[in-house]
Design a protein around this motif. Structure first.
Motif, PDB file in Angstrom:
ATOM      1  N   GLY A  92      20.257 -47.410 -28.181  1.00 52.62           N
ATOM      2  CA  GLY A  92      20.123 -46.719 -26.907  1.00 52.62           C
ATOM      3  C   GLY A  92      20.082 -45.174 -27.008  1.00 52.62           C
ATOM      4  N   VAL A  93      19.347 -44.383 -26.448  1.00 56.61           N
ATOM      5  CA  VAL A  93      19.220 -42.940 -26.375  1.00 56.61           C
ATOM      6  C   VAL A  93      19.292 -42.100 -25.203  1.00 56.61           C
ATOM      7  CG1 VAL A  93      18.121 -42.832 -28.678  1.00 56.61           C
ATOM      8  CG2 VAL A  93      16.723 -42.837 -26.804  1.00 56.61           C
ATOM      9  N   SER A  94      19.839 -41.168 -25.000  1.00 53.33           N
ATOM     10  CA  SER A  94      20.046 -40.352 -23.961  1.00 53.33           C
ATOM     11  C   SER A  94      18.595 -39.814 -23.197  1.00 53.33           C
ATOM     12  CB  SER A  94      20.686 -39.297 -23.904  1.00 53.33           C
ATOM     13  OG  SER A  94      20.628 -38.087 -23.093  1.00 53.33           O
ATOM     14  N   SER A  95      18.384 -40.017 -21.944  1.00 50.69           N
ATOM     15  CA  SER A  95      17.178 -39.444 -21.452  1.00 50.69           C
ATOM     16  C   SER A  95      16.899 -37.983 -21.526  1.00 50.69           C
ATOM     17  CB  SER A  95      16.871 -40.024 -20.041  1.00 50.69           C
ATOM     18  OG  SER A  95      18.033 -39.449 -19.106  1.00 50.69           O
ATOM     19  N   LEU A  96      18.201 -37.436 -21.484  1.00 49.59           N
ATOM     20  CA  LEU A  96      18.182 -35.933 -21.418  1.00 49.59           C
ATOM     21  C   LEU A  96      17.867 -35.441 -22.910  1.00 49.59           C
ATOM     22  CD1 LEU A  96      20.830 -35.319 -18.878  1.00 49.59           C
ATOM     23  CD2 LEU A  96      18.633 -34.832 -18.456  1.00 49.59           C
ATOM     24  N   GLN A  97      18.563 -36.132 -23.840  1.00 43.12           N
ATOM     25  CA  GLN A  97      18.183 -35.861 -25.172  1.00 43.12           C
ATOM     26  C   GLN A  97      16.571 -36.007 -25.683  1.00 43.12           C
ATOM     27  OE1 GLN A  97      21.479 -37.867 -27.509  1.00 43.12           O
ATOM     28  NE2 GLN A  97      21.676 -35.696 -28.361  1.00 43.12           N
ATOM     29  N   THR A  98      16.201 -37.149 -24.940  1.00 41.44           N
ATOM     30  CA  THR A  98      14.780 -37.383 -25.367  1.00 41.44           C
ATOM     31  C   THR A  98      13.882 -36.249 -24.637  1.00 41.44           C
ATOM     32  OG1 THR A  98      15.374 -39.594 -25.531  1.00 41.44           O
ATOM     33  CG2 THR A  98      12.861 -39.013 -25.026  1.00 41.44           C
ATOM     34  N   LEU A  99      14.420 -35.841 -23.218  1.00 35.42           N
ATOM     35  CA  LEU A  99      13.613 -34.612 -22.744  1.00 35.42           C
ATOM     36  C   LEU A  99      13.654 -33.526 -23.576  1.00 35.42           C
ATOM     37  CD1 LEU A  99      11.802 -34.064 -20.248  1.00 35.42           C
ATOM     38  CD2 LEU A  99      14.151 -33.760 -19.128  1.00 35.42           C
ATOM     39  N   ALA A 100      14.653 -33.201 -24.060  1.00 40.18           N
ATOM     40  CA  ALA A 100      14.828 -31.772 -24.946  1.00 40.18           C
ATOM     41  C   ALA A 100      14.013 -31.915 -26.193  1.00 40.18           C
ATOM     42  CB  ALA A 100      16.569 -31.878 -25.036  1.00 40.18           C
ATOM     43  N   MET A 101      13.720 -33.004 -26.695  1.00 35.94           N
ATOM     44  CA  MET A 101      13.117 -33.000 -27.891  1.00 35.94           C
ATOM     45  C   MET A 101      11.498 -32.589 -27.592  1.00 35.94           C
ATOM     46  SD  MET A 101      14.478 -34.195 -30.604  1.00 35.94           S
ATOM     47  CE  MET A 101      13.392 -35.180 -31.482  1.00 35.94           C
ATOM     48  N   TRP A 182       4.246 -27.403 -17.953  1.00 34.31           N
ATOM     49  CA  TRP A 182       4.327 -28.723 -16.878  1.00 34.31           C
ATOM     50  C   TRP A 182       4.156 -30.092 -17.920  1.00 34.31           C
ATOM     51  CZ3 TRP A 182       0.246 -32.134 -16.722  1.00 34.31           C
ATOM     52  CH2 TRP A 182      -0.929 -31.623 -17.181  1.00 34.31           C
ATOM     53  N   VAL A 183       3.275 -30.095 -19.036  1.00 32.38           N
ATOM     54  CA  VAL A 183       2.992 -31.323 -19.662  1.00 32.38           C
ATOM     55  C   VAL A 183       4.096 -31.786 -20.583  1.00 32.38           C
ATOM     56  CG1 VAL A 183       1.981 -30.347 -21.750  1.00 32.38           C
ATOM     57  CG2 VAL A 183       0.986 -32.194 -20.862  1.00 32.38           C
ATOM     58  N   LEU A 184       4.962 -30.913 -20.839  1.00 33.83           N
ATOM     59  CA  LEU A 184       6.320 -31.207 -21.293  1.00 33.83           C
ATOM     60  C   LEU A 184       7.535 -31.771 -20.466  1.00 33.83           C
ATOM     61  CD1 LEU A 184       6.238 -28.286 -23.948  1.00 33.83           C
ATOM     62  CD2 LEU A 184       5.183 -30.745 -24.276  1.00 33.83           C
ATOM     63  N   ASN A 185       7.311 -31.966 -19.363  1.00 33.42           N
ATOM     64  CA  ASN A 185       8.347 -32.252 -18.364  1.00 33.42           C
ATOM     65  C   ASN A 185       8.771 -33.650 -18.158  1.00 33.42           C
ATOM     66  OD1 ASN A 185       9.419 -29.775 -17.575  1.00 33.42           O
ATOM     67  ND2 ASN A 185       7.721 -29.342 -16.289  1.00 33.42           N
ATOM     68  N   SER A 186       8.047 -34.510 -18.861  1.00 32.92           N
ATOM     69  CA  SER A 186       8.525 -35.985 -18.694  1.00 32.92           C
ATOM     70  C   SER A 186       9.059 -36.414 -20.259  1.00 32.92           C
ATOM     71  CB  SER A 186       7.217 -36.792 -18.500  1.00 32.92           C
ATOM     72  OG  SER A 186       6.711 -36.608 -17.145  1.00 32.92           O
ATOM     73  N   PRO A 187      10.065 -37.169 -20.236  1.00 35.64           N
ATOM     74  CA  PRO A 187      10.699 -37.882 -21.557  1.00 35.64           C
ATOM     75  C   PRO A 187       9.542 -38.664 -22.128  1.00 35.64           C
ATOM     76  CG  PRO A 187      12.263 -38.201 -19.768  1.00 35.64           C
ATOM     77  CD  PRO A 187      10.935 -37.827 -19.142  1.00 35.64           C
ATOM     78  N   ARG A 188       9.360 -38.770 -23.424  1.00 43.56           N
ATOM     79  CA  ARG A 188       8.288 -39.790 -23.931  1.00 43.56           C
ATOM     80  C   ARG A 188       9.099 -40.741 -25.198  1.00 43.56           C
ATOM     81  NH1 ARG A 188       3.068 -36.488 -26.469  1.00 43.56           N
ATOM     82  NH2 ARG A 188       2.935 -38.661 -27.044  1.00 43.56           N
ATOM     83  N   ALA A 189       8.695 -42.015 -24.882  1.00 44.61           N
ATOM     84  CA  ALA A 189       9.267 -42.775 -25.692  1.00 44.61           C
ATOM     85  C   ALA A 189       9.302 -42.626 -27.114  1.00 44.61           C
ATOM     86  CB  ALA A 189       8.614 -44.264 -25.471  1.00 44.61           C
TER      87      ALA A 189
END
Length: 234
Positions: A92-101, A182-189
Motif C-alpha cells: 500500500g502506498v500513499s495517494s499524496l506521496q504518489t501525487l508528489a512523485m 494541470w497535466v500533473l495534478n492526478s496521481p498515477r498508478a
C-alpha cells in the motif's frame, strides 16, 4: 519483478503494469462511470496489452489513501482479491506521496493536495530527495486557509486540491506559491509502482489481512454513529 498497481483514490483512476523500472502499460481514466465499473475491465486490458498472465505478477500495489472513501474501498477490495487469488503480496502506498512523485525534480518543497470536500483538503508536505518524496509532516485533513497560514517558504502545489483552492493559496502566499502544470495534478498508478518497488525488494510487503485504508478522517457512518452515541467508542 512485475508489479500491477491500482489507484482509485480520486476521480482520476489508473492501472499500471511495470517490470522492474520499466513501464509496460498504463490506463488512465477520468470518466463519469464509477471505478467499480471500470477497474477489472482495465486490469484485464493492461494484462492483455502487455502479454502478462495474472499468475506472473509478483506483487500488487494499491494506493490506500487518503482520498475518496468509495474509491479507496473499490481499489482495496480489487487489489486484495487479486492478491488472495494468486497468493502474491500487497504493498500500500500513499495517494499524496504518489501525487508528489509527479514533480520529483522540483527544487521546492511540495504540497500535495486532494480535495476532501466539506471545504477541506487532504494535505501532504514533502521534500524531494533522490526523486522520492520525504515527508516533512504527517498527512492530514485540514481547511485550506489553515494550511496556507502555516506555510512560511516557497512551495510547489500539486493536485486537484491545488486547482480548487488556487485563488485562496495565491491570496495568502503570493509569489511564494508555485503550481504544477494541470497535466500533473492526478496521481498515477505507475508512480505508485515506482514507490513500491524498493519496498518489495526489501521484503516490506503486506497481506489482505494487514493492509488497511488510510482514510485520515472518519467516514460519514462513523460520524453519524458518534453523534447518536456520545461518549461511546466505535
Amino acid at each position: 519483478m512485475t508489479l500491477l498497481a491500482i489507484d482509485t483514490a480520486s476521480s482520476a483512476g489508473s492501472i499500471a503494469l511495470c517490470r522492474d523500472e520499466k513501464l509496460c502499460g498504463e490506463i488512465l481514466f477520468n470518466v463519469h462511470s464509477t471505478h467499480s465499473e471500470r477497474l477489472m475491465v482495465g486490469v484485464r486490458q493492461v494484462l492483455a496489452d502487455t502479454g502478462t498472465a495474472l499468475e506472473s505478477v509478483d506483487a500488487f500495489v494499491v494506493v490506500h489513501g487518503p482520498g475518496s472513501f468509495t474509491g479507496l474501498r473499490v481499489g482495496m477490495a480489487t487489489a486484495k482479491g487479486l492478491a488472495m487469488a494468486t497468493g502474491r503480496p500487497l504493498i500500500g502506498v500513499s495517494s499524496l506521496q504518489t501525487l508528489a512523485m509527479n514533480v520529483a525534480e522540483t527544487e521546492y518543497p511540495v504540497c500535495a493536495l486532494l480535495d476532501a470536500r466539506k471545504k477541506e483538503v487532504y494535505a501532504g508536505l514533502f521534500r524531494m530527495r533522490r526523486m522520492h518524496p520525504v515527508p516533512l509532516a504527517s498527512e492530514r485533513v485540514i481547511a485550506p486557509a489553515d494550511l496556507v497560514r502555516q506555510i512560511k517558504e516557497p512551495m510547489l502545489f500539486v493536485g486537484e486540491g491545488a486547482v480548487v483552492y488556487r485563488s485562496l493559496i495565491e491570496d495568502h502566499l503570493g509569489v511564494q506559491a508555485h503550481f504544477a502544470p494541470w497535466v500533473l495534478n492526478s496521481p498515477r498508478a505507475s508512480l505508485a509502482a515506482l514507490l513500491a518497488l524498493e519496498r518489495l525488494r526489501l521484503g516490506e510487503t503486506q497481506t489482505p489481512l494487514t493492509l488497511i485504508p488510510a482514510y485520515i478522517r472518519p467516514s460519514e457512518a462513523e460520524i453519524t454513529w458518534a453523534l447518536k452515541h456520545p461518549g461511546q467508542g466505535s
